[in-house]
Design a protein around this motif. Structure first.
Motif, short mmCIF file in Angstrom:
data_model
loop_
_atom_site.label_atom_id
_atom_site.label_comp_id
_atom_site.label_asym_id
_atom_site.label_seq_id
_atom_site.Cartn_x
_atom_site.Cartn_y
_atom_site.Cartn_z
N TYR A 1 0.86 -1.18 0.00
CA TYR A 1 0.00 0.00 0.00
C TYR A 1 0.90 1.24 0.00
O TYR A 1 1.68 1.45 0.92
CB TYR A 1 -0.91 -0.01 1.24
N GLN A 2 0.81 2.03 -1.06
CA GLN A 2 1.63 3.23 -1.22
C GLN A 2 0.85 4.44 -0.71
O GLN A 2 -0.31 4.64 -1.06
CB GLN A 2 1.98 3.44 -2.70
N PHE A 3 1.49 5.26 0.12
CA PHE A 3 0.81 6.45 0.64
C PHE A 3 1.85 7.46 1.11
O PHE A 3 3.05 7.16 1.16
CB PHE A 3 -0.14 6.08 1.78
N THR A 4 1.38 8.65 1.44
CA THR A 4 2.26 9.69 1.95
C THR A 4 1.83 10.04 3.36
O THR A 4 0.66 10.24 3.64
CB THR A 4 2.21 10.96 1.08
N SER A 5 2.80 10.09 4.27
CA SER A 5 2.53 10.43 5.66
C SER A 5 3.66 11.29 6.18
O SER A 5 4.84 10.97 5.96
CB SER A 5 2.41 9.15 6.49
#
Length: 338
Positions: free
Chosen positions: A48-52
């Motif tokens: 799961y690719q995401f920005t945090s």
């Protein structure tokens, strides 16, 4: 036979034996990448690719769908010295019983990103997990956490009560506030120094005494090598640094005071021989025997959580799901909401 020939053959045999030993020894002490590259998981791994916090991250996870679904999902939250892969036996049992099972590696662990800078909080990890579940269409689930994953499961349940059908807490840590009890703060830098000294021998010694009540089985060894392999690999510093940040999170962010706020049913599954307490070895000598008293902590936690049911395993340690899988899984399936 000439003496020289016999000597040459003896030296050749000795060299071959040493070479064979070296190959076997190397094979038993594998080296893995910072994201556990080279270590195989029991089911296909997705990401799961995401920005945090302004950083691009990925969470590795297994999403195992049953042959005969019962319409329910279980999310597995691993502990500090564990990975999604260590849930292999539990995933199989739950899947056979009809449950969809999602087992992520949290950021900072195992096959997921280990960022250079990240403010680790149980709230942040809960939000990351919730976003992952929404991305794969999981609206409600049973949230099952072991060890540090138990602390995370509690925080997740407090933040997302409508999406948490039930919590299952397996030997959760954080049933007491070590800082308030007098365990000194090590701080991130000291944790980092300690983590850089991680070896298979140290992991094995700790797990034998704490997880398995001074017993050992060959099936425990792959999980030792799984962890130790990352500390032998080229990403050792990143692994140790993130581990240090995570230890600081565990020490500074207690959940014990909020147990009465949990509104969903909670199944407590606790091996009473457990003695886990973060930073116990750094605590004053007179305090150490009072920490990690799981028989007392189990009873206290059951009273603190409004809808708690306690299932205890008197002869088991910190990892009952691994120490006696058949007995544990029988109790688990019985204790899950129908």
């Amino acid at each position: 036979m000439p003496v020289l020939t016999r000597l040459s053959r003896a030296l050749a045999c000795a060299a071959f034996s040493l070479l064979s030993f070296g190959v076997a020894h190397a094979a038993s002490e594998p080296s893995y990448g910072a994201e556990l590259e080279g270590f195989d998981y029991p089911y296909p791994v997705q990401r799961y690719q995401f920005t945090s916090q302004g950083v691009k991250l990925q969470m590795a996870y297994m999403d195992v769908k049953p042959a005969k679904p019962n319409g329910r999902t279980v999310v597995l939250m691993h502990g500090k010295n564990f990975c999604g892969a260590t849930w292999a036996g539990t995933i199989k049992e739950l899947s056979n019983a009809g449950y969809r099972v999602v087992a992520p590696d949290q950021v900072g662990f195992c096959k997921s990103t280990k960022p250079a800078h990240y403010q680790y909080t149980f709230q942040q990890l809960s939000e990351n997990t919730r976003a992952l579940l929404e991305s794969i269409g999981v609206k409600n689930a049973i949230i099952m956490g072991h060890s540090t994953g138990g602390m995370l499961a509690v925080r997740y349940g407090l933040m997302f009560p409508q999406q948490s059908e039930q919590l299952v807490l397996i030997n959760p840590i954080g049933l007491e506030d070590w800082k308030t009890l007098g365990v000194p703060s090590l701080g991130v830098d000291k944790w980092y120094e300690r983590e850089l000294k991680t070896t298979a021998e140290r992991i094995r010694e700790y797990e034998k005494s704490t997880y398995y009540v001074n017993t050992w089985k060959p099936e425990y060894e792959p999980w030792v090598q799984m962890l130790a392999g990352m500390y032998r690999g080229p990403g050792k510093q990143a692994v140790a640094w993130n581990s240090a940040l995570l230890y600081d999170m565990i020490y500074t962010q207690p959940v014990v005071y909020e147990f009465p706020r949990l509104t969903m049913p909670v199944l407590l599954m606790i091996g009473l021989k457990d003695t886990t307490a973060i930073g116990k070895d750094a605590a004053p000598a007179e305090l150490r025997p009072k920490l990690g008293n799981y028989p007392e902590l189990a009873k206290r936690t059951e009273k603190a959580i409004p809808k708690a049911t306690l299932v205890s395993f008197p002869e088991m340690g910190h990892a009952p799901q691994m120490q006696d899988p058949a007995r544990f899984h029988k109790a688990l399936l019985k204790g899950l909401l129908r």
